[in-house]
Write an enzyme that holds these catalytic residues in place. Structure first.
Site, short mmCIF file in Angstrom:
data_model
loop_
_atom_site.label_atom_id
_atom_site.label_comp_id
_atom_site.label_asym_id
_atom_site.label_seq_id
_atom_site.Cartn_x
_atom_site.Cartn_y
_atom_site.Cartn_z
N HIS A 170 0.85 -1.20 0.00
CA HIS A 170 0.00 0.00 0.00
C HIS A 170 0.88 1.25 0.00
O HIS A 170 0.68 2.18 -0.76
CB HIS A 170 -0.87 0.04 1.27
CG HIS A 170 -2.16 -0.70 1.16
ND1 HIS A 170 -2.24 -2.07 1.12
CD2 HIS A 170 -3.44 -0.26 1.07
CE1 HIS A 170 -3.52 -2.43 1.03
NE2 HIS A 170 -4.27 -1.34 1.01
N LYS B 89 -10.22 -9.22 6.57
CA LYS B 89 -10.88 -9.73 7.78
C LYS B 89 -10.75 -8.72 8.90
O LYS B 89 -9.85 -7.89 8.88
CB LYS B 89 -10.26 -11.07 8.20
CG LYS B 89 -8.89 -10.93 8.84
CD LYS B 89 -8.47 -12.23 9.50
CE LYS B 89 -7.07 -12.15 10.08
NZ LYS B 89 -7.05 -11.59 11.45
#
Lengths: 295, 197
Positions: free
Chosen positions: B39, B107
């Site tokens: 990222h 998650k």
């Protein structure tokens, strides 16, 4: 003998990563049976299906194969002692390629991943010396997600057990869905800060079907389990009846002015494996009922 | 009643705008993994006007660091469940703004800033059960490529072709509904009931 120990440790990795201990599987099955929330039930069903597939295909159930910690009980008459560290390092390198394990040992200063799960203090080894001629090896490969929600709390001793209860419930609330619930909670009470955390981690090695031998502690374990499941966090934090599969407590005496509480969260993929080997090389599995040897 | 959807990448904005929290989805098509380090590098490259080697637009960003094996110079995905998404919370809104993935899979959920970004740019967050790595790997049909391996195997960008990837639960929709935050609120009420300190 050295070769035999290396092979046994590689096998310990494979068993731990592909087969959950019997007590954990039973707890997950019974959670699935009892769960009343539709989404929670479907998550538990995916977990059970994954456990079956992992064992059948001989592949690690979770991509995070964890950071390995070893607990050794070395008998005074067992022929190999100080070389055990090097044997564990060598077996870890081999297991990384063979099982396989995800490379999970990163230098905190350079960001460099060693690529074979060994490094400074990794795998970490707890040593215990006992009578007799057996060596007991327990492997705890623990994932990062559930390690990131571990807490140490230093509360006022005056708050007593009510304070401990509050600290534990708040820690599991803080953790929410992050540690992959349903989790097992290991709690270490007393000692100094390091002892509380060390006991908390050791507590998750005990099967969740076994209560503490001290009745007072056993009762507190059962009460906490009931309270924690009332939070409704549920599998993966998406709501439901099952947030915690088991609560295991260990304790030490404390300083009059301190009440350290170590709270260790362990994801549902509660991987651990334990085996003993005697001085003649005979082995006996402890964590798993039967192990099909694999080559 | 559960609503089920079968989606194929690239996915249009209007398709995900129709989804609501609690819906179940299955995906066919292109999924790209990225964790913290990827990222950060993607955003650094964008700001330095350097080319990012993969295309997230309209596709699926998967918070995952797979377990892989190399057999005869070919990679095989062994186990590939999701990683904890909150680690990317500080950087995800900016990532969504620049790269515009249509679905983020992970998650543990994400926070309010990401929830707002998903709303603004027409995207959703879907949950896959954590730890369910072998089941997830079964829906990966092909490794189309891997980039930035210098970040380490778990942190690299793995470009995957998936089939019937799911069941995924829409946990944050494009209308600012966040299932995790709802559960947290009700858990907090219960926490206050149970303990009094």
């Amino acid at each position: 003998m050295k070769k035999k120990i290396i092979e046994l440790i590689i096998e310990l990795y494979r068993v731990a990563e592909t087969k959950l201990p019997d007590d954990v599987i039973s707890a997950l099955r019974s959670a699935y049976e009892k769960e009343s929330n539709r989404l929670a039930k479907s998550i538990l069903s995916a977990i059970l299906k994954n456990i079956e597939l992992s064992e059948e295909l001989n592949k690690p159930m979770c991509q995070d194969t964890g950071v390995p910690t070893f607990y050794l009980e070395v008998g005074e008459k067992f022929p190999i002692k100080h070389e055990l560290r090097e044997l564990i390092m060598e077996a870890t390198r081999l297991a990384t390629a063979k099982v396989p394990l995800r490379p999970n040992a990163v230098d905190p200063f350079t960001g460099n991943n060693t690529g074979d799960n060994t490094g400074r203090f990794i795998p970490y080894i707890h040593w215990d010396f006992v009578e007799g001629n057996n060596l007991k090896i327990t492997l705890l490969p623990k994932g990062g997600g559930s390690e990131n929600t571990v807490q140490l709390r230093m509360i006022s001793p005056g708050l007593g057990l009510e304070g401990v209860k509050h600290a534990v419930i708040e820690a599991i609330y803080d953790a929410g869905g992050k540690p992959c619930p349903p989790v097992i909670v290991g709690i270490g009470i007393g000692g100094g800060s390091d002892i509380a955390l060390s006991l908390a981690k050791k507590a998750i090695l005990r099967p969740i079907t076994e209560r503490h031998r001290d009745r007072l502690v056993a009762k507190f374990e059962s009460e906490l389990l009931d309270y924690l499941n009332r939070l409704g966090i549920g599998p993966m934090g998406l709501g439901g009846d099952t947030t915690v599969l088991g609560v295991n407590i260990e304790y030490a005496h404390r300083h009059p002015a301190s009440m350290p509480i170590g709270i260790v969260t362990q994801c549902w993929a509660a991987r651990r494996a334990s085996v003993t080997i005697d001085s003649r090389g005979n082995t006996r599995w402890i964590s798993h009922r039967e192990v099909d040897l694999y080559d | 009643m559960t609503r089920e959807y079968f989606l194929k990448t690239p996915i249009e904005e209007e398709v995900v705008r129709k989804l609501r929290v609690g819906d179940t989805i299955y995906i066919d098509g292109l999924v790209i993994t990225a964790r913290d380090a990827a990222h950060k590098r993607a955003i650094d490259y964008y700001e330095a006007k350097k080319e990012v080697p993969v295309k997230f637009y309209g596709n699926v960003l998967y918070h995952c660091g797979p377990l892989v094996k190399k057999i005869d110079e070919k990679w095989e995905i062994v186990s590939a469940g999701p990683t904890t998404s909150t680690r990317m919370e500080y950087i995800e809104p900016r990532f969504i703004e620049i790269f515009r993935p249509r679905i983020i899979v992970g998650k543990g959920g994400m926070g309010e800033d990401t929830t707002s970004a998903l709303h603004k740019y027409g995207a959703i967050y879907a949950a896959y059960p954590g730890g369910v790595g072998v089941l997830a790997a079964r829906s990966i049909k092909k490794i189309l490529g891997v980039e930035w391996l210098d970040l380490g195997i778990p942190e690299a960008l793995w470009v995957l072709e998936v089939e019937n990837f799911g069941p995924l639960t829409v946990a944050i929709d494009a209308h600012k509904n966040n299932l995790y935050l709802n559960i947290r609120e009700s858990s907090y009420e219960k926490l206050k009931d149970i303990t009094s300190i």
